[in-house]
Enzyme design. Structure first.
Site, short mmCIF file in Angstrom:
data_model
loop_
_atom_site.label_atom_id
_atom_site.label_comp_id
_atom_site.label_asym_id
_atom_site.label_seq_id
_atom_site.Cartn_x
_atom_site.Cartn_y
_atom_site.Cartn_z
N ASP A 16 -9.71 -13.30 23.24
CA ASP A 16 -11.15 -13.52 23.21
C ASP A 16 -11.92 -12.20 23.32
OD1 ASP A 16 -10.99 -16.46 23.23
OD2 ASP A 16 -10.15 -16.17 25.21
N GLU A 274 -4.70 -14.39 17.96
CA GLU A 274 -5.66 -14.27 16.85
C GLU A 274 -5.87 -12.82 16.44
OE1 GLU A 274 -9.03 -16.83 16.95
OE2 GLU A 274 -10.34 -15.38 15.95
O1 TRH Z 1 -3.62 -12.14 23.96
P1 TRH Z 1 -3.52 -13.22 22.96
O2 TRH Z 1 -2.42 -14.15 23.17
O3 TRH Z 1 -4.87 -13.99 22.88
C1 TRH Z 1 -4.96 -15.39 22.72
C2 TRH Z 1 -5.49 -15.75 21.37
O4 TRH Z 1 -6.60 -15.03 20.97
C3 TRH Z 1 -5.82 -17.22 21.34
O5 TRH Z 1 -6.41 -17.55 20.11
C4 TRH Z 1 -6.75 -17.52 22.49
O6 TRH Z 1 -7.10 -18.84 22.51
C5 TRH Z 1 -6.08 -17.16 23.77
O7 TRH Z 1 -5.78 -15.80 23.77
C6 TRH Z 1 -6.91 -17.48 24.97
O8 TRH Z 1 -3.32 -12.56 21.49
P2 TRH Z 1 -4.32 -11.73 20.58
O9 TRH Z 1 -5.39 -12.61 20.06
O10 TRH Z 1 -3.51 -11.05 19.61
O11 TRH Z 1 -4.98 -10.66 21.54
C7 TRH Z 1 -4.30 -9.53 21.97
C8 TRH Z 1 -5.23 -8.34 22.00
O12 TRH Z 1 -4.61 -7.26 22.69
C9 TRH Z 1 -5.54 -7.85 20.61
O13 TRH Z 1 -6.90 -7.43 20.57
C10 TRH Z 1 -4.64 -6.63 20.45
C11 TRH Z 1 -4.65 -6.11 21.86
N1 TRH Z 1 -3.51 -5.24 22.22
C12 TRH Z 1 -3.77 -3.92 22.56
O14 TRH Z 1 -4.94 -3.48 22.52
N2 TRH Z 1 -2.75 -3.13 22.97
C13 TRH Z 1 -1.46 -3.56 23.03
O15 TRH Z 1 -0.56 -2.78 23.39
C14 TRH Z 1 -1.20 -4.92 22.63
C15 TRH Z 1 0.21 -5.44 22.65
C16 TRH Z 1 -2.25 -5.73 22.26
#
Ligand code: TRH
Length: 373
Positions: A16, A274
């Site tokens: 989010d 996402e």
């Molecule tokens: O963390 P998530 O599992 O988020 C989820 C989804 O968005 C889902 O739709 C929502 O309903 C739920 O949360 C509550 O996966 P997502 O969306 O990929 O978010 C991870 C974020 O972290 C993304 O912006 C990339 C960032 N990230 C980094 O900045 N550095 C890192 O080392 C990693 C592994 C990720």
């Protein structure tokens, strides 16, 4: 200059705030919107922005005004020209009343979760009148289709990716900076960002017994528990292990810009939720999506809708790997098969990315949508 109030409630994980932060930065940098970003959990936000002060009620960061969204924090605030409610996070009643008093009322959008399902196209852009106040909210659905709200993509992202992917020295110094220069010696590089998954063991086993050295970068987090279980040891950020042809490295949680580089530097990315899922498309490299599990198995339909988008570009066997990964099927042979089919999967992923990158991005569509209203 247009003013925006963007609200984000962090439920769990980073998706989010990952999306809201990215959108806020892009609207400010590329469209000149003056953004006030309201976030209810600044400690979680600080994982993405280490310079953020989790205790500050108001602070300025990278051109954004960041406000801690606590009870009553919005009292007395005059709403901006535009208001975005991130993922139905429900605005405070006092703020809604202030919006209703404003002349003209702000353009008010609910930014929905990304889905490729057909019904979302029918709902994208529809108004929903407030039951009591003279306000209407519009549904804004991100998606893969030109008729949807599109996907977040900064205007120079693909050019920056190309420059990085064409520059071996930049890639070598990136791995060096992460503390794992040996990544450059592997035949292939993979990253693994996922939820807990019973299919992880088979993947690791297949890589271990595979024909060539493969480097696997695992960011600290939920997937690491499965890796630790398989390896029989508790690994932490900075650790490195070699098992057969598998070279395994644990990374700390990276700043988002470095995480992009990690996706660009890898030949295959396991991503989830996402935001990382969308970013992996822009890497132009094969990806395996771990979809966020929902009640009543609703995510299965969502997964199939995305697979329908991929079908034109990618072989059916690759789409089946996505199902296997999500449903915890542990087929070692199918992972070994992936390396045989690699040229086709690689070219298909690049073509799918190019196809998506030809469409206007989400911020551009949002700008047009608001301007029309
Ligand atoms: O963390 P998530 O599992 O988020 C989820 C989804 O968005 C889902 O739709 C929502 O309903 C739920 O949360 C509550 O996966 P997502 O969306 O990929 O978010 C991870 C974020 O972290 C993304 O912006 C990339 C960032 N990230 C980094 O900045 N550095 C890192 O080392 C990693 C592994 C990720």
């Amino acid at each position: 200059m247009k003013t925006l109030d963007l609200f984000c409630a962090i439920i769990d994980n980073f998706g989010d705030i990952g999306v809201c932060r990215r959108l806020a930065l892009q609207l400010n940098r590329e469209y000149g919107w003056q953004v006030r970003l309201w976030v209810d959990d600044l400690t979680a936000f600080a994982r993405l922005e280490p310079e953020l002060h989790p205790q500050a009620a108001v602070q300025f960061l990278k051109g954004l005004e960041v406000r801690h969204w606590t009870d009553n924090a919005t009292v007395g605030i005059i709403p901006g020209d535009r208001v975005i409610e991130g993922f139905g996070c429900r605005l405070p009643e006092t703020f809604l009343q202030a919006m209703a008093k404003r002349q003209p009322a702000p353009v008010w959008l609910n930014l929905e979760y990304l889905t490729a399902e057909a019904w979302a196209l029918g709902c994208h852009g529809l108004p929903s009148p407030h039951p009591r106040l003279p306000l209407r909210q519009y549904f804004f659905f991100p998606g893969f289709d030109p008729r949807s709200g599109g996907l977040l993509r900064e205007h120079d992202l693909i050019a920056r990716r190309d420059a990085f992917q064409q520059n071996q020295t930049a890639q070598a110094s990136f791995w060096q900076q992460l503390g794992f220069p040996e990544a450059m010696n592997a035949t292939r590089r993979l990253s693994l960002f996922a939820y807990e998954n019973t299919a992880t063991h088979a993947l690791l086993q297949a890589l271990k017994s595979g024909p060539d050295p493969v480097f696997l970068a695992v960011p600290e987090g939920r997937a690491l528990a499965d890796v630790n279980h398989w390896i029989g040891h508790t690994l932490k950020a900075g650790d490195y292990r070699a098992e057969g042809n598998l070279r395994l490295a644990v990374l700390p949680f990276l700043p988002p810009e470095d995480y992009d580089r990690l996706l660009w530097a890898c030949d295959l990315n396991f991503v989830r939720g996402e935001d990382s899922f969308v970013r992996a498309h822009w890497a132009g490299r094969p990806l395996i999506w771990h979809i966020y599990p929902q009640e009543d198995e609703a995510h299965r339909v969502k997964l199939e809708a995305w697979l329908d988008q991929c079908r034109r570009w990618l072989p059916e066997a690759w789409l089946q790997r996505q199902r296997d990964w999500n449903y915890g099927h542990d087929y070692i042979e199918s992972w070994q098969r992936v390396f045989v089919d690699w040229p086709q999967i690689g070219a298909g992923s690049r073509n799918f990315c190019n196809h998506l990158a030809q469409q206007p991005d989400l911020a551009a569509r949002l700008e047009d949508f608001c301007a029309e209203r």
